[in-house]
Scaffold this motif. Structure first.
Motif, PDB file in Angstrom:
ATOM      1  N   UNK A   1       0.831  -1.206   0.000  1.00  0.00           N
ATOM      2  CA  UNK A   1       0.000   0.000   0.000  1.00  0.00           C
ATOM      3  C   UNK A   1       0.868   1.260   0.000  1.00  0.00           C
ATOM      4  N   UNK A   2       1.966   1.225   0.733  1.00  0.00           N
ATOM      5  CA  UNK A   2       2.883   2.368   0.726  1.00  0.00           C
ATOM      6  C   UNK A   2       3.428   2.596  -0.684  1.00  0.00           C
ATOM      7  N   UNK A   3       3.766   1.516  -1.356  1.00  0.00           N
ATOM      8  CA  UNK A   3       4.276   1.628  -2.727  1.00  0.00           C
ATOM      9  C   UNK A   3       3.231   2.237  -3.665  1.00  0.00           C
ATOM     10  N   UNK A   4       1.972   1.944  -3.428  1.00  0.00           N
ATOM     11  CA  UNK A   4       0.909   2.491  -4.259  1.00  0.00           C
ATOM     12  C   UNK A   4       0.749   3.993  -4.043  1.00  0.00           C
ATOM     13  N   UNK A   5       0.872   4.447  -2.791  1.00  0.00           N
ATOM     14  CA  UNK A   5       0.613   5.846  -2.464  1.00  0.00           C
ATOM     15  C   UNK A   5       1.830   6.752  -2.577  1.00  0.00           C
ATOM     16  N   UNK A   6       3.021   6.244  -2.278  1.00  0.00           N
ATOM     17  CA  UNK A   6       4.187   7.133  -2.318  1.00  0.00           C
ATOM     18  C   UNK A   6       5.480   6.404  -2.703  1.00  0.00           C
TER      19      UNK A   6
ATOM     20  N   UNK B   1      -1.355   4.816   4.434  1.00  0.00           N
ATOM     21  CA  UNK B   1      -0.595   5.565   3.426  1.00  0.00           C
ATOM     22  C   UNK B   1      -1.426   6.623   2.707  1.00  0.00           C
ATOM     23  N   UNK B   2      -2.732   6.493   2.774  1.00  0.00           N
ATOM     24  CA  UNK B   2      -3.597   7.492   2.131  1.00  0.00           C
ATOM     25  C   UNK B   2      -3.486   8.848   2.834  1.00  0.00           C
ATOM     26  N   UNK B   3      -2.856   8.892   3.994  1.00  0.00           N
ATOM     27  CA  UNK B   3      -2.630  10.151   4.701  1.00  0.00           C
ATOM     28  C   UNK B   3      -1.492  10.957   4.068  1.00  0.00           C
ATOM     29  N   UNK B   4      -0.777  10.363   3.126  1.00  0.00           N
ATOM     30  CA  UNK B   4       0.327  11.056   2.457  1.00  0.00           C
ATOM     31  C   UNK B   4      -0.174  12.323   1.774  1.00  0.00           C
ATOM     32  N   UNK B   5       0.498  13.423   2.065  1.00  0.00           N
ATOM     33  CA  UNK B   5       0.195  14.713   1.452  1.00  0.00           C
ATOM     34  C   UNK B   5       1.446  15.153   0.697  1.00  0.00           C
ATOM     35  N   UNK B   6       1.452  15.062  -0.627  1.00  0.00           N
ATOM     36  CA  UNK B   6       2.651  15.417  -1.393  1.00  0.00           C
ATOM     37  C   UNK B   6       3.171  16.827  -1.102  1.00  0.00           C
TER      38      UNK B   6
END
Length: 164
Positions: free
Chosen positions: A35-40, A76-81
Motif C-alpha cells: 500500500x505504501x508503494x501504491x501511495x508514495x 498511506x492514504x494520509x500522504x500529502x505530497x
C-alpha cells in the motif's frame, strides 16, 4: 552504488528486508509495504549494489502533522505530497551489508530531497540505542514519542531543514 525510488517489482525484496530488520510487531507487513508503494513510491529511497541487488531502503510519507503517530504507519492514504514534514517509517539494511554506511547514505539523500521539495524537516522514531546514530545525521532527540507502535518505547527525532 545507485540510489533510486521504488518500483512495484521491488515489493517482495522490500518485504523480505523489512522482515529481516524488525521484530514482527514493529515491522511493516507485506500488505502495508504494498500500500505504501501504491501511495508514495517516490518516498522510498532504495540503495542498489553494483550487482543490482537492493541492500538498504528508507521510506515514509509527507504530512503537515509535526509528530509521527501510530496511525500513520498503516494509513498511506494520509500522504500529502505538499506536506511540510517528511516522516520516516523504515530505515533498513540487509544483514550482510550492515555497518557499511548504507543507511547513512540514504538518510543524506532523503535530507537532500526534502530540502529540494521545500520541506520543513524530517521526523522519525527510534529506540534509545539508535539516538547517537541518527544524531550524526542532524536529528535531535525530542524525548519519548507518543507512538507505542509494536509496544515499544520510541524516541522522536527531528531534523530541521529550515524555518517556516
Amino acid at each position: 552504488m545507485n540510489i533510486r525510488h521504488a518500483l512495484p517489482d521491488d515489493l517482495d525484496t522490500l518485504s523480505r528486508i523489512e522482515v529481516e530488520s524488525y521484530p514482527s510487531a514493529e515491522g511493516a507487513s507485506r500488505d502495508s509495504i504494498q500500500k505504501r508503494l501504491q501511495y508514495y513510491p517516490d518516498h522510498f529511497w532504495i540503495l542498489e549494489n553494483d550487482d543490482g541487488n537492493i541492500s538498504a531502503f528508507v521510506n515514509g510519507f509527507c504530512t503537515n502533522e509535526p509528530d509521527l503517530t501510530d496511525e500513520m504507519y498503516d494509513h498511506p492514504e494520509m500522504h500529502d505530497p505538499e506536506g511540510a514534514w517528511q516522516m520516516i517509517f523504515s530505515v533498513v539494511t540487509t544483514p550482510e551489508y550492515r555497518g557499511q554506511g548504507y543507511a547513512g547514505m540514504l538518510l543524506k539523500q532523503v535530507k537532500q530531497d526534502a530540502r529540494t521539495e521545500n520541506r520543513k524537516g524530517i521526523v522519525l522514531t527510534c529506540k534509545d540505542r539508535l539516538i547517537p546514530f541518527y544524531s550524526k545525521y542532524g536529528f535531535a532527540d525530542e524525548g519519548i514519542s507518543g507512538s507505542v507502535h509494536g509496544n515499544v518505547v520510541w524516541h522522536q527525532m527531528r531534523c530541521l531543514l529550515k524555518d517556516k
